[in-house]
Design a protein around this motif. Structure first.
Motif, PDB file in Angstrom:
ATOM      1  N   GLU A 120      20.827 -50.922  23.076  1.00 14.90           N
ATOM      2  CA  GLU A 120      21.812 -51.550  22.059  1.00 14.90           C
ATOM      3  C   GLU A 120      21.539 -52.321  20.792  1.00 14.90           C
ATOM      4  N   GLU A 121      20.468 -53.319  21.533  1.00 20.66           N
ATOM      5  CA  GLU A 121      20.064 -54.621  20.740  1.00 20.66           C
ATOM      6  C   GLU A 121      18.954 -54.001  19.670  1.00 20.66           C
ATOM      7  N   LEU A 122      18.046 -53.191  20.077  1.00 16.83           N
ATOM      8  CA  LEU A 122      17.093 -52.649  19.425  1.00 16.83           C
ATOM      9  C   LEU A 122      17.542 -51.865  18.223  1.00 16.83           C
ATOM     10  N   PHE A 123      18.580 -51.116  18.412  1.00 14.93           N
ATOM     11  CA  PHE A 123      19.041 -50.053  17.509  1.00 14.93           C
ATOM     12  C   PHE A 123      20.095 -50.438  16.773  1.00 14.93           C
ATOM     13  N   GLY A 124      20.596 -51.494  17.214  1.00 19.85           N
ATOM     14  CA  GLY A 124      21.983 -52.277  16.601  1.00 19.85           C
ATOM     15  C   GLY A 124      23.137 -51.131  16.821  1.00 19.85           C
ATOM     16  N   GLY A 125      23.216 -50.398  18.123  1.00 23.93           N
ATOM     17  CA  GLY A 125      24.105 -49.508  18.479  1.00 23.93           C
ATOM     18  C   GLY A 125      23.986 -48.093  17.661  1.00 23.93           C
ATOM     19  N   GLU A 126      22.996 -47.754  16.915  1.00 25.37           N
ATOM     20  CA  GLU A 126      22.972 -46.467  16.476  1.00 25.37           C
ATOM     21  C   GLU A 126      22.010 -45.512  17.267  1.00 25.37           C
ATOM     22  N   VAL A 127      21.632 -46.069  18.226  1.00 22.10           N
ATOM     23  CA  VAL A 127      21.117 -44.914  19.430  1.00 22.10           C
ATOM     24  C   VAL A 127      21.961 -45.312  20.550  1.00 22.10           C
ATOM     25  N   GLY A 128      22.544 -44.003  21.008  1.00 22.05           N
ATOM     26  CA  GLY A 128      23.268 -44.169  21.941  1.00 22.05           C
ATOM     27  C   GLY A 128      22.668 -44.228  23.554  1.00 22.05           C
ATOM     28  N   TRP A 129      23.365 -44.247  24.789  1.00 23.80           N
ATOM     29  CA  TRP A 129      22.619 -44.248  25.723  1.00 23.80           C
ATOM     30  C   TRP A 129      23.387 -43.424  26.767  1.00 23.80           C
ATOM     31  N   VAL A 130      23.020 -42.904  27.401  1.00 23.82           N
ATOM     32  CA  VAL A 130      23.546 -41.756  28.659  1.00 23.82           C
ATOM     33  C   VAL A 130      22.868 -41.985  29.987  1.00 23.82           C
ATOM     34  N   LYS A 166      22.199 -41.930  15.511  1.00 26.88           N
ATOM     35  CA  LYS A 166      21.077 -41.140  15.237  1.00 26.88           C
ATOM     36  C   LYS A 166      19.934 -40.590  16.375  1.00 26.88           C
ATOM     37  N   GLY A 167      20.636 -40.976  17.420  1.00 23.99           N
ATOM     38  CA  GLY A 167      19.794 -40.460  18.526  1.00 23.99           C
ATOM     39  C   GLY A 167      20.491 -41.028  19.894  1.00 23.99           C
ATOM     40  N   ILE A 168      19.966 -40.420  21.113  1.00 25.67           N
ATOM     41  CA  ILE A 168      20.677 -40.974  22.218  1.00 25.67           C
ATOM     42  C   ILE A 168      19.419 -41.153  23.120  1.00 25.67           C
ATOM     43  N   ILE A 169      19.336 -42.137  24.092  1.00 27.39           N
ATOM     44  CA  ILE A 169      18.300 -42.357  24.948  1.00 27.39           C
ATOM     45  C   ILE A 169      18.842 -41.935  26.318  1.00 27.39           C
ATOM     46  N   LEU A 170      18.231 -41.194  27.160  1.00 26.75           N
ATOM     47  CA  LEU A 170      18.698 -40.799  28.616  1.00 26.75           C
ATOM     48  C   LEU A 170      17.987 -41.556  29.426  1.00 26.75           C
ATOM     49  N   GLY A 171      18.834 -42.470  30.197  1.00 24.82           N
ATOM     50  CA  GLY A 171      18.125 -43.258  31.322  1.00 24.82           C
ATOM     51  C   GLY A 171      17.234 -42.458  32.246  1.00 24.82           C
ATOM     52  N   SER A 172      16.146 -43.157  32.550  1.00 22.67           N
ATOM     53  CA  SER A 172      15.171 -42.444  33.500  1.00 22.67           C
ATOM     54  C   SER A 172      14.668 -41.388  32.922  1.00 22.67           C
ATOM     55  N   HIS A 173      14.851 -40.646  31.571  1.00 21.32           N
ATOM     56  CA  HIS A 173      14.271 -39.422  31.341  1.00 21.32           C
ATOM     57  C   HIS A 173      13.639 -39.353  30.020  1.00 21.32           C
ATOM     58  N   GLY A 174      14.393 -39.411  28.766  1.00 16.33           N
ATOM     59  CA  GLY A 174      13.828 -39.232  27.494  1.00 16.33           C
ATOM     60  C   GLY A 174      14.614 -39.607  26.384  1.00 16.33           C
ATOM     61  N   LEU A 175      14.191 -38.860  25.412  1.00 15.06           N
ATOM     62  CA  LEU A 175      14.995 -39.273  23.956  1.00 15.06           C
ATOM     63  C   LEU A 175      15.536 -37.876  23.282  1.00 15.06           C
ATOM     64  N   PHE A 176      16.676 -37.962  22.785  1.00 19.53           N
ATOM     65  CA  PHE A 176      17.301 -37.203  21.767  1.00 19.53           C
ATOM     66  C   PHE A 176      17.308 -37.649  20.428  1.00 19.53           C
ATOM     67  N   THR A 177      16.961 -36.875  19.498  1.00 17.01           N
ATOM     68  CA  THR A 177      17.055 -37.372  18.104  1.00 17.01           C
ATOM     69  C   THR A 177      17.386 -36.064  17.166  1.00 17.01           C
ATOM     70  N   TRP A 178      17.681 -36.170  15.931  1.00 14.75           N
ATOM     71  CA  TRP A 178      18.173 -34.983  15.252  1.00 14.75           C
ATOM     72  C   TRP A 178      18.054 -35.327  13.700  1.00 14.75           C
ATOM     73  N   GLY A 179      18.440 -34.128  12.967  1.00 18.76           N
ATOM     74  CA  GLY A 179      18.591 -34.298  11.705  1.00 18.76           C
ATOM     75  C   GLY A 179      19.026 -33.140  11.142  1.00 18.76           C
ATOM     76  N   ASP A 180      19.592 -33.091   9.499  1.00 19.73           N
ATOM     77  CA  ASP A 180      19.946 -31.914   9.070  1.00 19.73           C
ATOM     78  C   ASP A 180      18.834 -30.983   8.424  1.00 19.73           C
ATOM     79  N   THR A 181      17.692 -31.685   8.364  1.00 19.99           N
ATOM     80  CA  THR A 181      16.627 -30.720   8.022  1.00 19.99           C
ATOM     81  C   THR A 181      15.518 -30.788   9.028  1.00 19.99           C
ATOM     82  N   SER A 182      14.604 -30.119   8.913  1.00 16.44           N
ATOM     83  CA  SER A 182      13.567 -30.215  10.051  1.00 16.44           C
ATOM     84  C   SER A 182      12.740 -31.545   9.696  1.00 16.44           C
ATOM     85  N   TYR A 183      12.567 -31.801   8.321  1.00 20.49           N
ATOM     86  CA  TYR A 183      11.866 -33.045   7.899  1.00 20.49           C
ATOM     87  C   TYR A 183      12.601 -34.331   8.430  1.00 20.49           C
ATOM     88  N   GLU A 184      14.004 -34.095   8.268  1.00 20.27           N
ATOM     89  CA  GLU A 184      14.903 -35.433   8.498  1.00 20.27           C
ATOM     90  C   GLU A 184      14.640 -35.626  10.036  1.00 20.27           C
TER      91      GLU A 184
END
Ligand code: NAD
Ligand code: ZN
Length: 705
Positions: free
Chosen positions: A166-176, A204-222
């Motif tokens: 939360e602190e690092l990403f100012g709330g822009e990355v969620g947590w599950v 702009k992304g979600i961190i999964l506890g004890s697991h990994g990361l989800f991130t995305w974009g509208d284009t492949s480059y994004e």
């Protein structure tokens, strides 16, 4: 597109996007998603081998209705994003996939959803859809990356990872919170997104506890840029915190041995450990002593962190939940290793018994996969070299995760029950059951002396193609380099190692066997094949001729066998020695005193050693070839010309000429000798020792009596 400034800001990840390449793919979203996957997978800091998956959602024409329909392309089950191609993907009707929610009966039944993914297949050439399919399907984004970057997992595995995120990403990355991958986790990701949207936050992304990361974009480059940026930020945060409150891993407890000493110790220890780890089935070893490994195994915190076990499910699936840690000061103590291995196996059994469900698969091999030895390094053992190397890489991922988590907070591992439920997941078991049957020599290590030569190379090739790891060796560097290049192309880097070896020099042999033990953990099959030829009347035999022939053929076979037996005895599960002798060991002819009698000594040496080593289950057999002309160095250098001249024929006519002299009228090829060697070691002749197998097309004079 990124400006140069943006590109240069990456310190912890590689920016590999090539605009020219991407421009060639423009308009093909699937190709762009595969391109992105490949460059993400090319940087191991972004995801471990085989870890994570990527996807794209497109519209395509339904072949039945001819209507435009939503399709999701996603990396299929298994495989690695770094080498992903279209054929490694699954393509599913997105609307159908999402409609599975209507038949979903709740988390206890989520495994039954996996079967139903097959009803959603759009592209008939699809790979099996992975368990993570709903995680991508229930998120609305066009391009999605799910990765296992060490830097992000360090936060996933930190005690207060959620707060840090939360602190690092100012709330822009969620947590599950941690949840086993599956249908429910897919819904959970969607809920996380919606809950944030309700608060006006576009994640702009979600961190999964004890697991990994989800991130995305509208284009492949994004998507690519977003992924890099999030991981870069995690990695920078870790770097800023290393050593801030306390030294990394609590500082050094014990120093590493000097490199040469360390490798010597490791080579001596490897076959002993291999013996223990192979109590259920033969295992191949891998040794690693990178800086990361040594920092961890030598640290004060090793004792605290190692037993906690790894966190990301990908890690411990390959490494077992926890490594075995050895005390280097006790290695020579009688009974020490017996004790620690027994304790490890008992601990594993306890874990299994405590966590098992009524329908759990039977307990698997209770031996450790990862063995840590302070001051020396890390050994890993698995059923083949690739698996052993990967286990090592995965544990290094785990070390990185622990180091990061400890720098920013406190490392937490998965609860044992959760770990067990992944390890013994029926879906994982089904995957194991689907694996192809191992090859006959899988898990075995072979050393064929003179394996850059004609017959030796053919033998090494045959053994490798039947699943063995081979250590190519020869006295001739140039031929060895040639053989190495050929083997790497055919068998890949895991199955092949090389070393120079002079069979007449005991130091060289010791070094070659040490290299074998370091490369693969030990040795199972040793073929004494190195040789030279000599044909002279007695008056022309010099003492030097005599010594050379006897040194290479007789002393060589003795010395190599002696060293190999020492390694085999350390492993304690037997082995095979095959001596490539000759028809000349049996048949007497003119001009052959040194060579023929040396071959005869090799033959009787075979029987003598068979008599001596039976109790160790080391079988010693021989193959007796004759007239193998193709590829042979022995036949080059004037010998073939000399023989041809003597018979009044050309060199080209020699093979057929020799064939005519055999009962079967057959030309003998190096591959024939290789097949005979494999016959002796491949499993069907396990109860034969002291035997000879003639491969000469049938030469009555060479029959054994
Ligand atoms: N070719 C035949 O007709 C035939 C027949 C019967 C037996 N053999 C035996 O088969 C074996 C292989 O012969 P080949 O025909 O493949 O010959 P080759 O010359 O092609 O291969 C022999 C290899 O041994 C290597 N070598 C020589 N001295 C060495 C040393 N001191 N240390 C390590 N390596 C050394 C050579 O560099 C060469 O690569 C030999 O033992 C030979 O006596 C061959
Ligand atoms: Zn994952």
């Amino acid at each position: 597109m990124a400006s140069l400034g943006t590109i240069q800001q990456f310190k912890h990840v590689s920016y590999l996007w090539d605009e020219a390449k991407a421009a060639e793919l423009a308009g093909d979203e699937v190709a762009l998603f595969i391109y992105r996957s490949n460059i993400l997978g090319a940087d191991l800091r972004l995801t471990n081998y085989g870890g994570g998956n990527t996807s794209v959602k497109i519209t395509d024409k339904d072949p039945l209705t001819q209507q435009e329909t939503n399709v999701m392309w996603i990396k299929g089950s298994g495989g690695d994003i770094g080498t992903l191609t279209k054929s490694g993907c699954a393509a599913l009707y997105l609307d159908r996939l999402r409609s599975l929610e209507n038949v979903y009966r709740g988390v206890e039944f989520e495994d039954e959803m996996v079967e139903l993914f097959n009803h959603c297949i759009f592209d008939l050439a699809s790979k099996a859809p992975s368990i993570d399919t709903p995680l991508h399907g229930f998120l609305p984004f066009k391009h999605i990356d799910h990765l296992h970057p060490d830097a992000a997992i360090a936060i996933c595995a930190a005690k207060d990872g959620k707060k840090i995120t939360e602190e690092l990403f100012g709330g822009e990355v969620g947590w599950v919170e941690w949840k086993r991958p599956g249908f429910e986790l897919g819904l959970e990701l969607r809920r996380c997104l919606e809950a944030n949207a309700a608060k006006g936050i576009a994640l702009k992304g979600i961190i999964l506890g004890s697991h990994g990361l989800f991130t995305w974009g509208d284009t492949s480059y994004e998507s690519y840029m977003n992924t890099l940026e999030v991981i870069e930020k995690c990695a920078q945060y870790l770097e800023d915190n290393y050593g801030k409150t306390r030294p990394i891993f609590g500082g050094t407890k014990i120093n590493s041995l000097e490199t040469a000493e360390r490798h010597k110790t490791a080579a001596k220890l490897a076959p002993i450990l291999r013996g223990y780890c192979s109590s259920e089935r033969k295992m191949v070893g891998h040794f690693s002593d990178t800086e990361t490994v040594l920092q961890f195994v030598n640290a004060n915190d090793l004792a605290k962190l190692a037993p906690m076990g790894t966190s990301c499910p990908d890690h411990f699936l390959r490494t077992k939940i926890a490594p075995l840690v050895l005390d280097p000061s006790k290695l020579d103590e009688k009974g020490y290793l017996d004790g620690v291995f027994a304790a490890y196996r008992a601990g594993y059994r306890e874990y299994y018994e405590a966590c098992k469900h009524p329908n759990s698969p039977a307990m698997r091999d209770p031996n450790p996969v990862v063995i840590l030895v302070p001051s020396v390094g890390m050994f890993t053992f698995a059923k083949d070299k690739t698996m052993a190397r990967l286990a090592s890489e995965y544990y290094i991922n785990a070390i990185n995760v622990m180091r990061g988590a400890e720098a920013i907070s406190e490392y937490t591992s998965l609860p044992h029950q959760e770990a067990f439920d992944i390890e013994y997941w029926l879906l994982e078991e089904a995957k194991l059951q689907r694996l192809p049957k191992p090859k006959p020599l899988s898990g075995r290590v072979a050393l064929v002396t003179g394996s850059a030569g004609g017959i030796g190379k053919a033998i090494a090739k045959k053994l490798a193609s039947e699943g063995a790891c081979v250590i190519l060796n020869d006295i001739n560097q140039e031929r060895l380099d040639g053989a190495k290049a050929e083997f790497l192309t055919t068998f890949g880097k895991d199955a092949v190692a090389t070393t120079l070896l002079d069979v007449t020099n005991s130091d060289s042999i010791e070094a070659a066997l040490a290299a074998t033990c370091l490369a693969f953990g030990g040795v199972d099959i040793v073929v004494n094949n190195a040789g030279i030829s000599l044909s002279k009347p007695i008056q022309d035999h010099t003492i030097a001729d005599w010594d050379k022939v006897y040194d290479i053929l007789v002393k060589g076979q003795f010395l190599v066998s002696r060293e190999a037996v020492a390694v085999m005895r350390k492993q304690g599960f037997g082995g095979d020695i095959v001596n490539i002798v000759s028809k000349n060991a049996v048949v007497a002819g003119p001009n052959n005193l040194a060579y023929g009698s040396a071959k005869s000594a090799q033959a009787h040496g075979t029987r003598l050693l068979a008599a001596e080593l039976g109790a160790d289950k080391i079988r010693v057999n021989m193959v007796n070839p004759d007239a193998v002309i193709a590829d042979s160095n022995i036949w080059a250098g004037g010998w073939a010309e000399g023989r041809a001249k003597a018979y009044g024929i050309t060199v080209e006519e020699l093979p057929a000429y020799y064939a005519k002299r055999t009962l079967l009228n057959e030309i003998i090829l190096p591959e024939d000798i290789a097949n005979a060697t494999f016959a002796l070691v491949g499993g069907l002749l396990n109860k034969s020792t002291g035997n000879a197998l003639n491969v000469d097309g049938g030469v009555a004079m060479g029959f054994l009596r």
